[in-house]
Design a protein around this motif. Structure first.
Motif, mmCIF file in Angstrom:
data_model
loop_
_atom_site.group_PDB
_atom_site.id
_atom_site.type_symbol
_atom_site.label_atom_id
_atom_site.label_comp_id
_atom_site.label_asym_id
_atom_site.label_seq_id
_atom_site.Cartn_x
_atom_site.Cartn_y
_atom_site.Cartn_z
ATOM 1 N N HIS A 36 -8.756 6.390 -7.384
ATOM 2 C CA HIS A 36 -7.653 5.547 -6.912
ATOM 3 C C HIS A 36 -7.197 5.903 -5.509
ATOM 4 C CE1 HIS A 36 -7.381 5.739 -11.362
ATOM 5 N NE2 HIS A 36 -7.462 4.428 -11.190
ATOM 6 N N ILE A 37 -7.131 7.181 -5.213
ATOM 7 C CA ILE A 37 -6.676 7.592 -3.882
ATOM 8 C C ILE A 37 -7.655 7.140 -2.813
ATOM 9 C CG2 ILE A 37 -7.710 9.882 -3.946
ATOM 10 C CD1 ILE A 37 -5.139 10.810 -2.489
ATOM 11 N N TRP A 38 -8.943 7.185 -3.128
ATOM 12 C CA TRP A 38 -9.945 6.775 -2.150
ATOM 13 C C TRP A 38 -9.919 5.263 -1.963
ATOM 14 C CZ3 TRP A 38 -10.493 10.957 0.157
ATOM 15 C CH2 TRP A 38 -10.574 12.160 -0.523
ATOM 16 N N ILE A 39 -9.635 4.530 -3.012
ATOM 17 C CA ILE A 39 -9.510 3.068 -2.899
ATOM 18 C C ILE A 39 -8.313 2.714 -2.022
ATOM 19 C CG2 ILE A 39 -9.002 0.953 -4.188
ATOM 20 C CD1 ILE A 39 -10.663 2.214 -6.495
ATOM 21 N N LEU A 40 -7.183 3.368 -2.236
ATOM 22 C CA LEU A 40 -6.001 3.099 -1.413
ATOM 23 C C LEU A 40 -6.257 3.456 0.053
ATOM 24 C CD1 LEU A 40 -3.173 4.339 -3.787
ATOM 25 C CD2 LEU A 40 -3.615 1.990 -3.076
ATOM 26 N N LEU A 54 0.822 -1.209 0.000
ATOM 27 C CA LEU A 54 0.000 0.000 0.000
ATOM 28 C C LEU A 54 0.856 1.258 0.000
ATOM 29 C CD1 LEU A 54 -2.886 -1.015 2.427
ATOM 30 C CD2 LEU A 54 -3.062 -0.574 -0.023
ATOM 31 N N GLU A 55 1.939 1.242 0.762
ATOM 32 C CA GLU A 55 2.843 2.397 0.746
ATOM 33 C C GLU A 55 3.446 2.612 -0.632
ATOM 34 O OE1 GLU A 55 4.672 2.986 5.179
ATOM 35 O OE2 GLU A 55 5.652 1.538 3.876
ATOM 36 N N MET A 56 3.905 1.537 -1.255
ATOM 37 C CA MET A 56 4.488 1.672 -2.593
ATOM 38 C C MET A 56 3.448 2.120 -3.604
ATOM 39 S SD MET A 56 7.243 -1.417 -2.868
ATOM 40 C CE MET A 56 6.332 -2.696 -2.020
ATOM 41 N N ALA A 57 2.215 1.631 -3.473
ATOM 42 C CA ALA A 57 1.153 2.034 -4.390
ATOM 43 C C ALA A 57 0.855 3.532 -4.253
ATOM 44 C CB ALA A 57 -0.100 1.217 -4.127
ATOM 45 N N MET A 58 0.819 4.018 -3.019
ATOM 46 C CA MET A 58 0.534 5.440 -2.814
ATOM 47 C C MET A 58 1.682 6.305 -3.327
ATOM 48 S SD MET A 58 -1.620 7.716 -1.895
ATOM 49 C CE MET A 58 -2.855 7.068 -0.783
ATOM 50 N N ILE A 59 2.914 5.884 -3.086
ATOM 51 C CA ILE A 59 4.054 6.646 -3.597
ATOM 52 C C ILE A 59 4.031 6.675 -5.126
ATOM 53 C CG2 ILE A 59 6.576 6.649 -3.800
ATOM 54 C CD1 ILE A 59 6.593 5.613 -0.851
ATOM 55 N N GLY A 60 3.758 5.540 -5.737
ATOM 56 C CA GLY A 60 3.645 5.496 -7.199
ATOM 57 C C GLY A 60 2.528 6.379 -7.714
ATOM 58 N N TYR A 61 1.408 6.385 -7.007
ATOM 59 C CA TYR A 61 0.278 7.230 -7.384
ATOM 60 C C TYR A 61 0.646 8.709 -7.293
ATOM 61 C CZ TYR A 61 -4.304 9.392 -7.248
ATOM 62 O OH TYR A 61 -5.375 10.190 -7.506
ATOM 63 N N LEU A 62 1.351 9.079 -6.223
ATOM 64 C CA LEU A 62 1.740 10.486 -6.052
ATOM 65 C C LEU A 62 2.748 10.919 -7.102
ATOM 66 C CD1 LEU A 62 1.989 10.629 -2.167
ATOM 67 C CD2 LEU A 62 0.203 11.605 -3.626
ATOM 68 N N VAL A 63 3.695 10.046 -7.433
ATOM 69 C CA VAL A 63 4.691 10.387 -8.453
ATOM 70 C C VAL A 63 4.011 10.548 -9.812
ATOM 71 C CG1 VAL A 63 6.675 9.492 -9.727
ATOM 72 C CG2 VAL A 63 6.630 9.358 -7.232
#
Length: 84
Positions: A60-64, A39-48
């Motif tokens: 996507h942010i709400w799903i995470l 989940l941390e890696m997914a959020m970092i990837g999403y932010l980048v």
């Protein structure tokens, strides 16, 4: 400002879950700890990726965030196998 609060809350929640799991003696390769890292890696990837494309308010942010809250709830509840 709201976006920053969402991100800070997300990472604080994941840190709290990881700390709880480690204190309870969970194995390092357990699915819960792997899910925390994922989940941390997914959020970092999403932010980048969001820095290059304006997709911040897509679902996507709400799903995470929902997955992080579900993980928090699931790890906070006592395991049903503990009662046996």
């Amino acid at each position: 400002m709201t976006a920053a609060a969402i991100m800070i809350s997300f990472f604080m929640l994941i840190r709290r879950v990881r700390k709880r799991l480690v204190e309870n003696g969970t194995e390092r390769q357990s699915w819960e700890l792997c899910l925390c890292s994922g989940l941390e890696m997914a959020m970092i990837g999403y932010l980048v990726s969001g820095a290059f494309v304006s997709v911040f308010w897509y679902p996507h942010i709400w799903i995470l965030c929902g997955l992080a809250m579900g993980l928090n709830t699931a790890t906070a509840l006592p395991s049903s196998t503990d009662a046996i």
